[in-house]
Design a protein around this motif. Structure first.
Motif, mmCIF file in Angstrom:
data_model
loop_
_atom_site.group_PDB
_atom_site.id
_atom_site.type_symbol
_atom_site.label_atom_id
_atom_site.label_comp_id
_atom_site.label_asym_id
_atom_site.label_seq_id
_atom_site.Cartn_x
_atom_site.Cartn_y
_atom_site.Cartn_z
ATOM 1 N N PRO A 83 0.836 -1.214 0.000
ATOM 2 C CA PRO A 83 0.000 0.000 0.000
ATOM 3 C C PRO A 83 0.868 1.259 0.000
ATOM 4 O O PRO A 83 0.985 1.948 1.012
ATOM 5 C CB PRO A 83 -0.804 -0.137 1.302
ATOM 6 C CG PRO A 83 0.088 -0.907 2.210
ATOM 7 C CD PRO A 83 0.932 -1.793 1.354
ATOM 8 N N ARG A 84 1.505 1.563 -1.123
ATOM 9 C CA ARG A 84 2.445 2.690 -1.166
ATOM 10 C C ARG A 84 1.947 3.864 -2.004
ATOM 11 O O ARG A 84 2.529 4.943 -1.964
ATOM 12 C CB ARG A 84 3.798 2.226 -1.708
ATOM 13 C CG ARG A 84 3.748 1.663 -3.119
ATOM 14 C CD ARG A 84 5.090 1.096 -3.527
ATOM 15 N NE ARG A 84 5.078 0.587 -4.893
ATOM 16 C CZ ARG A 84 4.733 -0.645 -5.225
ATOM 17 N NH1 ARG A 84 4.363 -1.488 -4.290
ATOM 18 N NH2 ARG A 84 4.750 -1.039 -6.479
ATOM 19 N N ASN A 85 0.894 3.635 -2.781
ATOM 20 C CA ASN A 85 0.361 4.695 -3.642
ATOM 21 C C ASN A 85 -0.782 5.405 -2.910
ATOM 22 O O ASN A 85 -1.798 4.797 -2.578
ATOM 23 C CB ASN A 85 -0.144 4.081 -4.950
ATOM 24 C CG ASN A 85 -0.581 5.135 -5.957
ATOM 25 O OD1 ASN A 85 -1.033 6.216 -5.583
ATOM 26 N ND2 ASN A 85 -0.462 4.813 -7.224
ATOM 27 N N HIS A 86 -0.617 6.705 -2.656
ATOM 28 C CA HIS A 86 -1.609 7.433 -1.853
ATOM 29 C C HIS A 86 -2.944 7.591 -2.584
ATOM 30 O O HIS A 86 -3.932 7.990 -1.971
ATOM 31 C CB HIS A 86 -1.067 8.809 -1.438
ATOM 32 C CG HIS A 86 -0.874 9.762 -2.582
ATOM 33 N ND1 HIS A 86 0.179 9.650 -3.463
ATOM 34 C CD2 HIS A 86 -1.607 10.830 -2.990
ATOM 35 C CE1 HIS A 86 0.101 10.607 -4.364
ATOM 36 N NE2 HIS A 86 -0.974 11.335 -4.109
ATOM 37 N N ASN A 87 -2.987 7.276 -3.878
ATOM 38 C CA ASN A 87 -4.255 7.330 -4.621
ATOM 39 C C ASN A 87 -4.998 5.997 -4.598
ATOM 40 O O ASN A 87 -6.143 5.925 -5.049
ATOM 41 C CB ASN A 87 -4.002 7.730 -6.077
ATOM 42 C CG ASN A 87 -3.548 9.177 -6.187
ATOM 43 O OD1 ASN A 87 -4.096 10.053 -5.523
ATOM 44 N ND2 ASN A 87 -2.537 9.422 -7.003
ATOM 45 N N SER A 88 -4.354 4.948 -4.092
ATOM 46 C CA SER A 88 -4.987 3.630 -4.104
ATOM 47 C C SER A 88 -6.003 3.506 -2.968
ATOM 48 O O SER A 88 -5.857 4.113 -1.903
ATOM 49 C CB SER A 88 -3.927 2.526 -3.966
ATOM 50 O OG SER A 88 -3.316 2.594 -2.685
ATOM 51 N N CYS A 89 -7.027 2.691 -3.206
ATOM 52 C CA CYS A 89 -8.066 2.487 -2.183
ATOM 53 C C CYS A 89 -7.484 1.840 -0.934
ATOM 54 O O CYS A 89 -7.861 2.194 0.186
ATOM 55 C CB CYS A 89 -9.182 1.607 -2.737
ATOM 56 S SG CYS A 89 -10.138 2.395 -4.042
ATOM 57 N N ILE A 90 -6.554 0.888 -1.095
ATOM 58 C CA ILE A 90 -6.023 0.179 0.075
ATOM 59 C C ILE A 90 -5.232 1.132 0.971
ATOM 60 O O ILE A 90 -5.321 1.066 2.192
ATOM 61 C CB ILE A 90 -5.165 -1.045 -0.349
ATOM 62 C CG1 ILE A 90 -4.740 -1.850 0.876
ATOM 63 C CG2 ILE A 90 -3.962 -0.629 -1.161
ATOM 64 C CD1 ILE A 90 -5.872 -2.434 1.675
ATOM 65 N N TRP A 91 -4.459 2.049 0.372
ATOM 66 C CA TRP A 91 -3.714 3.015 1.202
ATOM 67 C C TRP A 91 -4.681 3.935 1.941
ATOM 68 O O TRP A 91 -4.528 4.195 3.138
ATOM 69 C CB TRP A 91 -2.763 3.843 0.336
ATOM 70 C CG TRP A 91 -1.838 4.699 1.154
ATOM 71 C CD1 TRP A 91 -0.636 4.331 1.697
ATOM 72 C CD2 TRP A 91 -2.052 6.064 1.549
ATOM 73 N NE1 TRP A 91 -0.083 5.377 2.394
ATOM 74 C CE2 TRP A 91 -0.922 6.461 2.332
ATOM 75 C CE3 TRP A 91 -3.063 6.991 1.319
ATOM 76 C CZ2 TRP A 91 -0.799 7.736 2.876
ATOM 77 C CZ3 TRP A 91 -2.945 8.265 1.873
ATOM 78 C CH2 TRP A 91 -1.822 8.633 2.636
ATOM 79 N N LYS A 92 -5.695 4.411 1.238
ATOM 80 C CA LYS A 92 -6.664 5.322 1.864
ATOM 81 C C LYS A 92 -7.388 4.662 3.024
ATOM 82 O O LYS A 92 -7.575 5.268 4.088
ATOM 83 C CB LYS A 92 -7.675 5.799 0.820
ATOM 84 C CG LYS A 92 -7.089 6.763 -0.209
ATOM 85 C CD LYS A 92 -8.122 7.115 -1.280
ATOM 86 C CE LYS A 92 -7.524 8.038 -2.330
ATOM 87 N NZ LYS A 92 -8.487 8.327 -3.427
ATOM 88 N N VAL A 93 -7.790 3.402 2.847
ATOM 89 C CA VAL A 93 -8.546 2.749 3.911
ATOM 90 C C VAL A 93 -7.648 2.406 5.098
ATOM 91 O O VAL A 93 -8.065 2.485 6.247
ATOM 92 C CB VAL A 93 -9.286 1.499 3.363
ATOM 93 C CG1 VAL A 93 -8.361 0.322 3.172
ATOM 94 C CG2 VAL A 93 -10.441 1.124 4.277
ATOM 95 N N LEU A 94 -6.395 2.057 4.844
ATOM 96 C CA LEU A 94 -5.478 1.745 5.950
ATOM 97 C C LEU A 94 -5.142 2.988 6.776
ATOM 98 O O LEU A 94 -4.834 2.880 7.963
ATOM 99 C CB LEU A 94 -4.200 1.091 5.408
ATOM 100 C CG LEU A 94 -4.344 -0.369 4.976
ATOM 101 C CD1 LEU A 94 -3.089 -0.846 4.252
ATOM 102 C CD2 LEU A 94 -4.642 -1.271 6.165
ATOM 103 N N THR A 95 -5.195 4.156 6.171
ATOM 104 C CA THR A 95 -4.942 5.380 6.941
ATOM 105 C C THR A 95 -6.073 5.664 7.936
ATOM 106 O O THR A 95 -5.910 6.460 8.854
ATOM 107 C CB THR A 95 -4.793 6.610 6.016
ATOM 108 O OG1 THR A 95 -5.997 6.785 5.269
ATOM 109 C CG2 THR A 95 -3.614 6.450 5.080
#
Length: 277
Positions: A83-95
């Motif tokens: 999850p390294r791309n700040h535009n990806s859904c997985i990064w957003k949800v993990l934040t």
């Protein structure tokens, strides 16, 4: 979570509801809910893939979302650079996960650029995110401008390491010459990963003589019988102590003879054993 079969350890009440309620949800969602409910009501570990986590925590079902974002006490991300791309859904949800107790495991945290590294580190320590983002932005700018060339980059990277030191634990074999033939390099890296003193059992390349001097070699020699200095030898010694307590036997195997010879010497030093006894 991905397995649609029940393990038999799920909450009995939830399983009863699952069997009696076949209309309102799909079977997959029902099984997911039983497993989540069972995990929530008992101290346990929930294993879930990134894709399924994204689907459930980013989806429309509020119960899934609340349980996955609010209830974890510790979040462990394997292959934590995923999850390294700040535009990806997985990064957003993990934040949005509430717990700040997080462990991120990665052999390659730096993939493409400093921005992605910043995103990974911000997931690791949300409380540091503004400081991390700011420092990495400066480092990225220095790298792009290149006014003082490599000097600016090296200073920036040193500052970054200092900033991350409280929560980034790294085991990087930076001084070994990676230009040698593949088999020899693999052998050397594997050996040093077991215990650093195994480096002494290999011939130095010219490049390594420049980066690994006599002082380092002397330190490595002094560590030879100290099993605590190697991640794998430390684990092995602790494991054998435990096994001895419960009267279990242990078989140790390795692809390399020099590794087994060192383990033999260390076990003799720690337990007072002799070869064959």
């Amino acid at each position: 979570m991905s397995n649609q079969e029940l393990s038999g350890l799920e909450n009995p009440s939830a399983v009863s509801l699952l069997k009696g309620n076949k209309q309102h949800r799909s079977k997959k969602d029902s099984v997911h809910m039983v497993k989540l409910y069972s995990w929530r009501n008992k101290k346990s570990i929930l294993g879930i893939s990134y894709s399924l986590y994204e689907k459930l925590a980013y989806g429309e079902t509020q119960q899934f979302r609340k349980m996955l974002l609010d209830f974890p006490g510790l979040l462990v991300l394997d292959e934590g650079h995923t999850p390294r791309n700040h535009n990806s859904c997985i990064w957003k949800v993990l934040t949005k996960v509430k717990t700040e107790k997080r462990i991120i495991l990665s052999g390659t945290p730096f993939q493409n650029n400093f921005k992605e590294l910043s995103n990974v580190l911000c997931l690791t320590r949300p409380a540091y995110k503004d400081k991390i983002s700011s420092r990495l932005h400066d480092l990225m700018r220095l790298s792009q401008e290149g006014k003082n060339g490599r000097l600016d980059e090296e200073i920036g990277i040193a500052e970054l390491k200092d900033m991350n030191a409280p929560f980034v634990h790294e085991k990087i074999l930076t001084r070994i010459d990676h230009s040698q033939n593949t088999f020899e390099l693999e052998h050397r890296l594997a050996a040093v990963s077991v215990h650093p003193s195994l480096y002494l059992r290999h011939n130095q390349t010219d490049r390594e003589r420049l980066t690994i001097g006599a002082v380092v070699l002397k330190i490595l020699e002094s560590l030879t019988l100290d099993s605590k200095e190697g991640a794998k030898t430390r684990f092995l010694t602790d494991f054998i102590r435990f096994s001895e307590t419960v009267k279990e036997k242990v078989l140790v195997f390795s692809q390399y003879i020099d590794t087994l010879e060192l383990i033999r010497d260390q076990l003799s030093a720690v337990f007072g054993w002799t070869e064959g006894e």
